[in-house]
Design an enzyme around this catalytic site. Sequence first.
Site, short mmCIF file in Angstrom:
data_model
loop_
_atom_site.label_atom_id
_atom_site.label_comp_id
_atom_site.label_asym_id
_atom_site.label_seq_id
_atom_site.Cartn_x
_atom_site.Cartn_y
_atom_site.Cartn_z
N ASP A 1 -7.92 -5.62 0.55
CA ASP A 1 -8.40 -6.50 -0.52
C ASP A 1 -7.95 -7.94 -0.38
OD1 ASP A 1 -9.87 -4.63 -1.85
OD2 ASP A 1 -8.12 -3.82 -2.88
N HIS B 1 0.85 -1.19 0.00
CA HIS B 1 0.00 0.00 0.00
C HIS B 1 0.88 1.23 0.00
CE1 HIS B 1 -3.12 2.85 1.22
NE2 HIS B 1 -3.96 1.95 0.78
N1 ACO Z 1 3.91 -7.67 -4.72
C1 ACO Z 1 5.25 -7.66 -4.95
N2 ACO Z 1 6.02 -6.57 -4.84
C2 ACO Z 1 5.44 -5.43 -4.46
C3 ACO Z 1 4.04 -5.37 -4.18
C4 ACO Z 1 3.28 -6.55 -4.32
N3 ACO Z 1 1.97 -6.55 -4.07
N4 ACO Z 1 3.73 -4.11 -3.83
C5 ACO Z 1 4.87 -3.40 -3.89
N5 ACO Z 1 5.89 -4.21 -4.26
C6 ACO Z 1 7.33 -3.82 -4.36
C7 ACO Z 1 7.57 -2.99 -5.61
O1 ACO Z 1 7.90 -3.82 -6.71
C8 ACO Z 1 8.72 -2.13 -5.15
O2 ACO Z 1 9.89 -2.92 -5.15
P1 ACO Z 1 11.33 -2.25 -5.49
O3 ACO Z 1 11.56 -1.24 -4.41
O4 ACO Z 1 12.27 -3.38 -5.48
O5 ACO Z 1 11.17 -1.63 -6.87
C9 ACO Z 1 8.38 -1.83 -3.69
O6 ACO Z 1 7.60 -2.96 -3.26
C10 ACO Z 1 7.61 -0.54 -3.48
O7 ACO Z 1 6.41 -0.62 -4.22
P2 ACO Z 1 5.81 0.54 -5.12
O8 ACO Z 1 5.17 -0.08 -6.32
O9 ACO Z 1 6.85 1.59 -5.36
O10 ACO Z 1 4.73 1.12 -4.15
P3 ACO Z 1 3.51 2.03 -4.55
O11 ACO Z 1 3.17 2.81 -3.33
O12 ACO Z 1 3.78 2.82 -5.78
O13 ACO Z 1 2.33 0.99 -4.90
C11 ACO Z 1 0.49 -0.50 -4.66
C12 ACO Z 1 1.36 0.60 -3.99
C13 ACO Z 1 0.02 -0.04 -6.03
C14 ACO Z 1 -0.72 -0.74 -3.80
C15 ACO Z 1 1.36 -1.78 -4.77
O14 ACO Z 1 1.77 -2.20 -3.49
C16 ACO Z 1 0.62 -2.91 -5.48
O15 ACO Z 1 0.59 -2.94 -6.71
N6 ACO Z 1 -0.03 -3.86 -4.73
C17 ACO Z 1 -0.77 -4.91 -5.34
C18 ACO Z 1 -2.14 -4.41 -5.77
C19 ACO Z 1 -3.07 -4.14 -4.60
O16 ACO Z 1 -3.22 -4.96 -3.70
N7 ACO Z 1 -3.73 -2.98 -4.64
C20 ACO Z 1 -4.68 -2.59 -3.63
C21 ACO Z 1 -4.22 -1.36 -2.90
S1 ACO Z 1 -5.32 -1.01 -1.58
C22 ACO Z 1 -6.70 -0.40 -2.30
O17 ACO Z 1 -6.71 0.20 -3.31
C23 ACO Z 1 -7.93 -0.70 -1.60
#
Ligand code: ACO
Length: 431
Positions: A366, A308
């Site tokens: 979720d 998140h």
């Molecule tokens: N699985 C694997 N790796 C992940 C995940 C995940 N679910 N989430 C983040 N990461 C990793 C990224 O690849 C990144 O790695 P790096 O530093 O090696 O490049 C690091 O963790 C930071 O992640 P970001 O993508 O920069 O974080 P951001 O804040 O931009 O994204 C998000 C947040 C979109 C929610 C992301 O965690 C994600 O895609 N999660 C999966 C989808 C999800 O569950 N969405 C629901 C969000 S809650 C809602 O809307 C109700």
Amino acid sequence: MSSDKKAVLHWGDGKSTEFPVLTGTIGPEVVDIRSLYGKTGMFTYDPGFMSTACATSRITYIDGDEGVLLYRGYSIEQLAQSCDFLEVCYLLLNGELPNAKQRGEFVNTVTRHTMVHDQLNRFFTGFRRDAHPMAVMVGVVGALSAFYHDSLDINNPEHRKISAFRLIAKIPTIVAMTYKYSMGQPFVYPRNDLSYSENFMRMMFAVPAEEYKMNPVLVRALDRILILHADHEQNASTSTVRQAGSSGANPFACMAAGIACLWGPAHGGANEACLNMLEEIGDASKIPEFIKQVKDKNSNVKLMGFGHRVYKNYDPRAKLMRETCHEVLNELGLHDDRLFKLAIALEKVALEDEYFVSRKLYPNVDFYSGIVQRALGIPVAMFTCIFALARTVGWIAQWAEMVGDPENKIARPRQLYAGAPRRDVVPLEKR
Ligand code: ACO
């Protein structure tokens, strides 16, 4: 709120410029950089709003490090325990919890707006039966502005209030109609003697051929899903609603914009994607292989329902959702539910894995909500519609706050231009 503090920017050849620092009631201070361009000729660069507060809001507060979520100052845990969804709606819209009289009047008004204009029914037949329900929702909710002309003056507080009631009341009817249309079943009209969540369950699952029996445990679970998703500060869909509304667009059009943004798998679409992911993994023995794929940067595979932008701790909503999951599965005699067991095993592996620990990736709301919804009989493709139903109150509360805010301006970000510099058009025959 302004404070005596200033932030100083040193730039150019020994120049420095001061900016006011604003303090909220809780949470990080913010540097007010509205005068930056005027004073320095520079913009800030912040794709994805990693460090940008785009509004002053009094509605919802998140402390992502501590895993705290407050609606109007009340913790999500207490609200989920002690209130029903419509009380939470009242709170989000009005700033205070209702007393018994206010609650009665509010419930009565919402209840009396649940029917939709009969002609709206025809919109559904314009869609293929196999259309994604969110595609139908974007279209039908956007179309509401063509039906309710009498509440579209956004500068009139009374109009804003009527639109809020209409949206909160009619969205469940529209979501249920979307489902019924996809099933080829007749629409079920709302019934005013039922509670908000009972009414929705009946519109979703009743058929004319038999009496629909309500299960109070399932109704309460649905109500809790709605409370947990009701608002979440300046998330992607809410800021989309605010952005759309900043131009003066009507609230129904703004809600359609919010629904479109919510649909994405990185946002509200994650509950659907998460359940599909669990189905694909299929069995606990496949977890190590799946986790390996997630960690492989070239795979593009994510652990859906994890991570998140704001929470760097367990999402408090995920904890409550897991509790609800237990209650619902016990009630239905599904203690051994395959996907629930798989989700718990997957969560355990991820929470102990260095990749997730070092990135502070925890389950978000979720991760478990899809399992609860599936147990309630809601099909996977409808999951994000349920999220939209719940979030409508947050969107409309945030929209109304923005419209009533004297500091509101049309949202118009700037850019770092990296395209071609000025050049002359070469005549066609010479290109
Ligand atoms: N699985 C694997 N790796 C992940 C995940 C995940 N679910 N989430 C983040 N990461 C990793 C990224 O690849 C990144 O790695 P790096 O530093 O090696 O490049 C690091 O963790 C930071 O992640 P970001 O993508 O920069 O974080 P951001 O804040 O931009 O994204 C998000 C947040 C979109 C929610 C992301 O965690 C994600 O895609 N999660 C999966 C989808 C999800 O569950 N969405 C629901 C969000 S809650 C809602 O809307 C109700």
